[in-house]
Design a protein around this motif. Structure first.
Motif, mmCIF file in Angstrom:
data_model
loop_
_atom_site.group_PDB
_atom_site.id
_atom_site.type_symbol
_atom_site.label_atom_id
_atom_site.label_comp_id
_atom_site.label_asym_id
_atom_site.label_seq_id
_atom_site.Cartn_x
_atom_site.Cartn_y
_atom_site.Cartn_z
ATOM 1 N N GLY A 213 4.608 16.042 2.488
ATOM 2 C CA GLY A 213 4.583 15.657 1.081
ATOM 3 C C GLY A 213 3.186 15.609 0.501
ATOM 4 N N TYR A 214 2.159 15.732 1.355
ATOM 5 C CA TYR A 214 0.743 15.710 0.948
ATOM 6 C C TYR A 214 0.429 14.489 0.082
ATOM 7 C CZ TYR A 214 1.374 20.494 2.498
ATOM 8 O OH TYR A 214 1.703 21.599 3.244
ATOM 9 N N PHE A 215 1.013 13.339 0.455
ATOM 10 C CA PHE A 215 0.817 12.125 -0.334
ATOM 11 C C PHE A 215 -0.648 11.700 -0.306
ATOM 12 C CE2 PHE A 215 5.343 11.481 1.150
ATOM 13 C CZ PHE A 215 5.901 11.906 -0.043
ATOM 14 N N GLY A 216 -1.174 11.448 -1.483
ATOM 15 C CA GLY A 216 -2.571 11.054 -1.607
ATOM 16 C C GLY A 216 -3.518 12.217 -1.716
ATOM 17 N N CYS A 217 -3.005 13.458 -1.565
ATOM 18 C CA CYS A 217 -3.879 14.634 -1.705
ATOM 19 C C CYS A 217 -3.083 15.799 -2.297
ATOM 20 C CB CYS A 217 -4.504 15.023 -0.368
ATOM 21 S SG CYS A 217 -3.330 15.378 0.961
ATOM 22 N N ARG A 218 -2.233 15.495 -3.268
ATOM 23 C CA ARG A 218 -1.366 16.513 -3.862
ATOM 24 C C ARG A 218 -1.601 16.642 -5.352
ATOM 25 N NH1 ARG A 218 4.639 14.925 -3.054
ATOM 26 N NH2 ARG A 218 5.086 15.272 -5.238
ATOM 27 N N ASP A 219 -1.197 17.783 -5.891
ATOM 28 C CA ASP A 219 -1.285 17.971 -7.333
ATOM 29 C C ASP A 219 0.030 17.547 -7.976
ATOM 30 O OD1 ASP A 219 0.533 20.031 -6.874
ATOM 31 O OD2 ASP A 219 -0.988 21.603 -6.968
ATOM 32 N N GLU A 220 0.160 17.781 -9.269
ATOM 33 C CA GLU A 220 1.358 17.332 -9.981
ATOM 34 C C GLU A 220 2.624 18.036 -9.510
ATOM 35 O OE1 GLU A 220 0.694 17.672 -14.137
ATOM 36 O OE2 GLU A 220 -0.818 16.094 -14.202
ATOM 37 N N ALA A 221 2.466 19.238 -8.956
ATOM 38 C CA ALA A 221 3.621 19.995 -8.475
ATOM 39 C C ALA A 221 3.982 19.645 -7.039
ATOM 40 C CB ALA A 221 3.342 21.490 -8.597
ATOM 41 N N GLY A 222 3.196 18.770 -6.409
ATOM 42 C CA GLY A 222 3.481 18.370 -5.037
ATOM 43 C C GLY A 222 2.830 19.244 -3.986
ATOM 44 N N ASN A 223 1.933 20.139 -4.415
ATOM 45 C CA ASN A 223 1.224 21.000 -3.470
ATOM 46 C C ASN A 223 -0.109 20.384 -3.063
ATOM 47 O OD1 ASN A 223 3.193 23.143 -3.607
ATOM 48 N ND2 ASN A 223 2.369 23.641 -5.634
ATOM 49 N N PHE A 224 -0.639 20.837 -1.936
ATOM 50 C CA PHE A 224 -1.911 20.326 -1.442
ATOM 51 C C PHE A 224 -3.016 20.610 -2.450
ATOM 52 C CE2 PHE A 224 -5.901 21.089 0.913
ATOM 53 C CZ PHE A 224 -6.066 19.832 1.492
ATOM 54 N N SER A 225 -3.838 19.582 -2.733
ATOM 55 C CA SER A 225 -4.954 19.715 -3.660
ATOM 56 C C SER A 225 -6.265 19.551 -2.902
ATOM 57 C CB SER A 225 -4.868 18.656 -4.766
ATOM 58 O OG SER A 225 -6.059 18.646 -5.539
ATOM 59 N N PRO A 226 -7.038 20.629 -2.715
ATOM 60 C CA PRO A 226 -8.314 20.528 -1.993
ATOM 61 C C PRO A 226 -9.269 19.516 -2.610
ATOM 62 C CG PRO A 226 -7.664 22.825 -2.230
ATOM 63 C CD PRO A 226 -6.729 22.020 -3.069
ATOM 64 N N ALA A 227 -9.327 19.460 -3.927
ATOM 65 C CA ALA A 227 -10.270 18.558 -4.594
ATOM 66 C C ALA A 227 -9.901 17.095 -4.350
ATOM 67 C CB ALA A 227 -10.303 18.852 -6.089
ATOM 68 N N VAL A 228 -8.620 16.777 -4.477
ATOM 69 C CA VAL A 228 -8.182 15.395 -4.263
ATOM 70 C C VAL A 228 -8.376 15.007 -2.800
ATOM 71 C CG1 VAL A 228 -6.221 13.814 -4.397
ATOM 72 C CG2 VAL A 228 -6.535 15.554 -6.158
ATOM 73 N N PHE A 229 -8.064 15.938 -1.892
ATOM 74 C CA PHE A 229 -8.258 15.675 -0.461
ATOM 75 C C PHE A 229 -9.727 15.424 -0.143
ATOM 76 C CE2 PHE A 229 -9.580 17.281 3.669
ATOM 77 C CZ PHE A 229 -8.753 16.583 4.533
ATOM 78 N N GLU A 230 -10.597 16.244 -0.659
ATOM 79 C CA GLU A 230 -12.029 16.118 -0.359
ATOM 80 C C GLU A 230 -12.567 14.763 -0.792
ATOM 81 O OE1 GLU A 230 -16.121 18.759 -0.907
ATOM 82 O OE2 GLU A 230 -14.441 19.054 -2.292
ATOM 83 N N ALA A 231 -12.149 14.300 -1.967
ATOM 84 C CA ALA A 231 -12.621 13.003 -2.460
ATOM 85 C C ALA A 231 -12.148 11.863 -1.570
ATOM 86 C CB ALA A 231 -12.146 12.800 -3.895
ATOM 87 N N ALA A 232 -10.885 11.902 -1.150
ATOM 88 C CA ALA A 232 -10.346 10.822 -0.317
ATOM 89 C C ALA A 232 -10.899 10.866 1.100
ATOM 90 C CB ALA A 232 -8.826 10.900 -0.292
#
Length: 520
Positions: A213-232
């Protein structure tokens, strides 16, 4: 709700009893004076239980909760008291459960009158000791995770907290677990629910698990978001990244966060819509084969600044794992660690058929994975973490003998935290406030006390492991050998772990799959 009615029943009983006594005494009835000690005693007991901060069960269910302890104390001391079958059929010892409680409370752990197990029944296991024991320092039982492709290796304990998400667990449970990890200097796996503020508050080391589910590092569509992941991933507490392919309790199936547990706070952490049931798909969308998976691991390693990355799986098909090994050889991309989760692993909610009938048990899977990695000359790059009903120091020594480098424990840590195995994990009404989002229940968990218990359990279990290793003559974890552990397979047949789980190779030298062994 039923649990709320039960909680208030004792207060109502006290009120009715107190009024009855007061009226009786006022009118001069003898019954009023007879009931006075009962009314006063029950009222004092209820108030004491409500405001004490040691037992969550008594705090949430004053007076009523004492029935549980009473029933435990009056059970007959029979063999069934100490050994019973757990939900998956594997023998689970109440004696082991008692050991966890004793270690968590840091009290005496000795047992009189010898062993309670039947040493002549199939399944009994033991280790062979030496006449010349050695001294093993508990503080030395650590392992560095991170190969040559990792720039921020982590020095891990041999025992860590297994994956359990905030959402499945309460905020006070997460605070207690991470607080214990910070005190004891071991790692706390976040589970696939993302990193919450309660994972970060105490500063305990985190293994951030990324699920489908890429919870905590996903975009609005539920896909993996590199930018959100990198920040966390940049958080100093995050020491390792674990990609979850599957888990032992329900391999091949995604998870569910019930709508009742999906509060606005949890939804914000997971980046999902609040108040609805959230499903984790069975498969990842960021990759679809072993080569893409390794590329994804490499991407996460780079985005995290070179922190150790690895993947977790419950082994299903050995040929699939061999293809992953082949992909590692062909690409030169090596995960820093692999977590092997046995099918006997637990969860708050899983379909019965998946729990009982899907996935490879831990010891078979662990032996297969280690043997396969050695065959492809990959083990030197990769650490192995084992997970699945690991509770005692002897459990850890067994997986070390099969090639693991460290271990996870979920149920051991849960018991130390105060879990009483009420089996209400998915209902939202956990009586001790561990697996619930009901504030009237999770407030019963005293974080200051429970984090000490978690740390105590870890320290005492590592100490027990050091003593066991020393008694067997093993000076370090790497030297624990399968030849020193034995299992009674029938009443008259004994085999070592080396015989049971040793490398099984074909005439061509390739590892055999489980289905091929009987025909080789």
């Amino acid at each position: 709700m039923n649990h709320r009615i039960a909680r208030w029943a004792v207060y109502f009983l006290c009120l009715v009893l107190d009024i009855t006594v007061a009226v009786g005494i006022y009118r001069g009835y003898l019954s009023g004076w007879i009931l006075l000690p009962v009314a006063v005693g029950l009222t004092i007991l209820t108030l004491y239980d409500r405001f004490q901060r040691t037992h969550a069960l008594l705090r949430n269910y004053p007076a009523l909760g004492r029935l549980r302890y009473l029933l435990e104390n009056i059970r007959p001391e029979m063999r069934q008291y100490f050994f019973e079958s757990d939900t998956d059929g594997r023998p689970f010892s109440r004696r082991q459960r008692s050991v966890v409680y004793q270690r968590a409370k840091d009290v005496k752990q000795t047992v009189a009158f010898g062993a309670l197990a039947d040493m002549y029944e199939p399944g009994y296991e033991w280790a062979s000791h030496t006449a010349f024991p050695v001294k093993v320092k508990p503080e030395a039982l650590r392992v560095t995770i991170g190969n040559e492709q990792c720039s921020q290796p982590y020095d891990a304990s041999l025992l860590n907290i297994s994956a359990m998400s905030y959402g499945a667990l309460s905020k006070t449970a997460v605070l207690s677990l991470n607080g214990g990890a910070q005190i004891g200097e071991f790692a706390h796996n976040t589970g696939e629910g993302g990193i919450s503020p309660y994972h970060l508050e105490n500063g305990g080391a985190l293994i951030w698990q990324i699920g489908t589910g890429y919870f905590g590092c996903r975009d609005e569509a539920g896909n993996f978001s590199p930018a959100v992941f990198e920040a966390a991933a940049a958080a100093p507490s995050v020491k390792m990244i674990e990609l979850k392919l599957s888990q032992g309790a329900k391999p091949g199936k995604g998870g569910v966060l019930p709508a009742a547990k999906n509060t606005p706070e949890i939804a914000a952490i997971r980046k999902v819509k609040p108040g609805v049931s959230v499903l984790s798909p069975a498969a990842h969308t960021a990759f679809s084969n072993e080569y893409e998976m390794l590329a994804f691991l490499q991407q996460m390693r780079k985005l995290s600044g070179g922190k150790p990355v690895g993947f977790k799986l419950c082994v299903g098909r050995a040929d699939e794992f061999e293809r992953i090994c082949t992909a590692m050889v062909n690409t030169g991309i090596y995960p820093d660690f692999i977590t092997v989760d046995g099918a006997e692993g637990g969860t708050g909610a899983a379909p019965l058929e998946f729990t009982d009938s899907i996935g490879m048990p831990l010891y078979d899977a662990l032996a297969m994975v280690v043997n396969m990695l050695k065959h492809y000359n990959l083990k030197k790059h990769i650490r192995i973490l084992a997970s699945g009903k690991i509770i005692t120091g002897f459990d850890i020594m067994k997986v070390l003998a099969l090639g693991a480098d460290a271990a996870y424990s979920a149920r051991g840590m849960m018991l130390a935290l105060g879990c009483i195995q009420a089996l209400q994990c998915d209902s939202g009404s956990c009586p001790v406030g561990v697996a619930t989002q009901d504030p009237t229940l999770y407030r019963g968990v005293n974080v200051a006390d429970k984090r000490i218990r978690v740390a105590n359990y870890h320290r005492n279990t590592i100490y027990a492991l050091a003593e066991l290793m020393g008694a067997c003559g093993f000076t370090s974890a790497e030297k624990v050998q399968p030849e020193a552990l034995f299992r009674r397979v029938t009443r008259t047949d004994i085999r070592s772990y080396a015989e049971i789980y040793g490398p099984r190779l074909s005439k061509a030298g390739a590892p055999l799959y489980p289905e091929q062994i009987a025909h080789n």
